[in-house]
Design an enzyme around this catalytic site. Structure first.
Site, PDB file in Angstrom:
ATOM      1  N   LYS A 182     -12.117   1.317  -2.743  1.00 43.83           N
ATOM      2  CA  LYS A 182     -10.800   0.673  -2.796  1.00 43.83           C
ATOM      3  C   LYS A 182     -10.867  -0.713  -2.155  1.00 43.83           C
ATOM      4  CE  LYS A 182      -8.534   5.142  -2.890  1.00 43.83           C
ATOM      5  NZ  LYS A 182      -8.060   6.286  -2.113  1.00 43.83           N
ATOM      6  N   GLN A 195      -6.096   7.861   3.845  1.00 46.76           N
ATOM      7  CA  GLN A 195      -6.935   8.651   2.943  1.00 46.76           C
ATOM      8  C   GLN A 195      -6.821  10.151   3.244  1.00 46.76           C
ATOM      9  OE1 GLN A 195      -8.821   7.389   0.277  1.00 46.76           O
ATOM     10  NE2 GLN A 195      -9.029   9.564  -0.205  1.00 46.76           N
ATOM     11  N   ASP A 211       0.947   5.067  -2.279  1.00 43.17           N
ATOM     12  CA  ASP A 211       0.482   6.353  -2.803  1.00 43.17           C
ATOM     13  C   ASP A 211       1.628   7.124  -3.470  1.00 43.17           C
ATOM     14  OD1 ASP A 211      -2.183   7.003  -2.694  1.00 43.17           O
ATOM     15  OD2 ASP A 211      -2.141   7.711  -0.616  1.00 43.17           O
TER      16      ASP A 211
END
Ligand code: NAP
Length: 296
Positions: free
Chosen positions: A53, A97, A120
């Site tokens: 990412k 994460q 997210d």
């Protein structure tokens, strides 16, 4: 007729090129979109996702901050980091994460992220916005990527029967909401199937568009798919493969070789949904930057 292979790799490239142009324009106006990715612990798979990412941010010109915190980080320390990022004007998107170490309450961390920076799309405010069809919210990256694949591949979802196999908050549930939403890439008649669904195989065979996210290697076979259906395979599973130097290979939840001849269009694994997930994370971060100062 051979099936259309829907290449997530190629479509993600196109999406990223469009984003790169948008980022250049934003930067010229003095606004650089910024993404912070926080990793707690040393899970090797998570570490490689976080690095991928970060690399992608650099490639397309996003400002990125990669925070790798030790596995001993306490809940309180992590919440302090999230709070700092919430208040950092250079950061428009925050991603912690998953999965964090066991002593971390993941839901509490999600709740601590400012919904306007929740790229997210896991915060209840954003889940709610998706449910009510408010476009100012953030949609989880994998289902958003699946929808974009269908749009880019020219698959008409309006009026189609879409069967979503799997009902997770990460994929199945938000994808079903996207498909039943009004407008382009939606307007479908949706069935959500899961481990308690009666006559699952017949349900799958009734699909015009079958999307599978269950985490079971090669679960969907040719008999489960009607002739001419579109198949999107979200699954990523490692199976033993002695012919590969690493000893394994990646396969989806769909038996690609068996199903492809019957399908009108199908995504491969790897190279299907996977590349779209990271592209949509970049897209959500650019969207967060553009919405800054335009809330309400
Ligand atoms: P998850 O949270 O474990 O959810 C799996 C879902 O599948 C559940 O709803 C479960 O039903 C259902 N299910 C499991 N076995 C089933 C069966 N035999 N028949 C019918 N339904 C069954 O998984 P997830 O996070 O959604 O991920 C699913 C897969 O997608 C995994 O392989 C994951 O690695 C992959 N994935 C890929 C990406 C990407 O970027 N390509 C991103 C995210 C996930 P119940 O609810 O009834 O238990």
């Amino acid at each position: 007729m051979p099936p259309q292979i829907i290449s997530g790799t190629a479509i993600a490239e196109k999406v990223l090129a469009e984003l790169q142009a948008e980022i250049t324009t934003l930067k010229a106006a003095g606004r650089t979109p910024g993404l912070a990715v926080v990793l707690v612990g040393d899970n090797p798979a998570s570490r490689s996702y976080v690095r991928a990412k970060d690399r992608m941010c650099q490639k397309i010109g996003l400002h990125s901050e990669k925070l790798e915190l030790p596995a001993t980080t306490t809940q309180e320390e992590l919440l302090t980091v999230v709070e700092r990022l919430n208040n950092d004007p250079a950061i428009h998107g925050i991603l912690v994460q998953s999965p964090p170490p066991k002593h971390i309450d993941e839901q509490a961390v999600i709740l601590a992220i400012n919904p306007a920076k929740d790229v997210d799309g896991f915060h209840p405010v954003n889940v709610g916005k998706l449910a009510i069809g408010d476009p100012s919210g953030f949609v989880p990256c994998t289902p958003l990527g699946c929808q974009r694949l269908l749009i880019e591949a020219g698959v008409e979802t309006a009026g189609a029967h879409v069967v979503m196999l799997g009902r997770s908050m990460l994929v199945g549930k938000p994808f079903a909401l996207l498909m039943m939403g009004k407008g382009k890439g939606g307007d479908a008649t949706v069935t959500v199937a899961h481990s308690r669904t009666r006559d699952l195989r017949a349900t799958m065979r009734s699909a015009d568009v079958l999307v599978v996210a269950i985490g079971k290697a090669n679960f969907v076979t040719a008999d489960d798919v009607r002739e001419g259906a579109v198949v999107i395979d979200v699954g990523i599973n490692q199976i033993d493969d002695a012919t590969n130097p690493c000893g394994y290979r990646l396969v989806g939840d769909v038996d690609f070789a068996g199903v492809a001849p019957k399908a009108a269009a199908i995504t491969p694994v790897p190279g299907g949904v996977g590349p779209m997930t990271i592209a949509m994370l970049m897209a959500n971060t650019v969207k967060a930057c553009k919405l800054t100062g335009h809330e309400g």
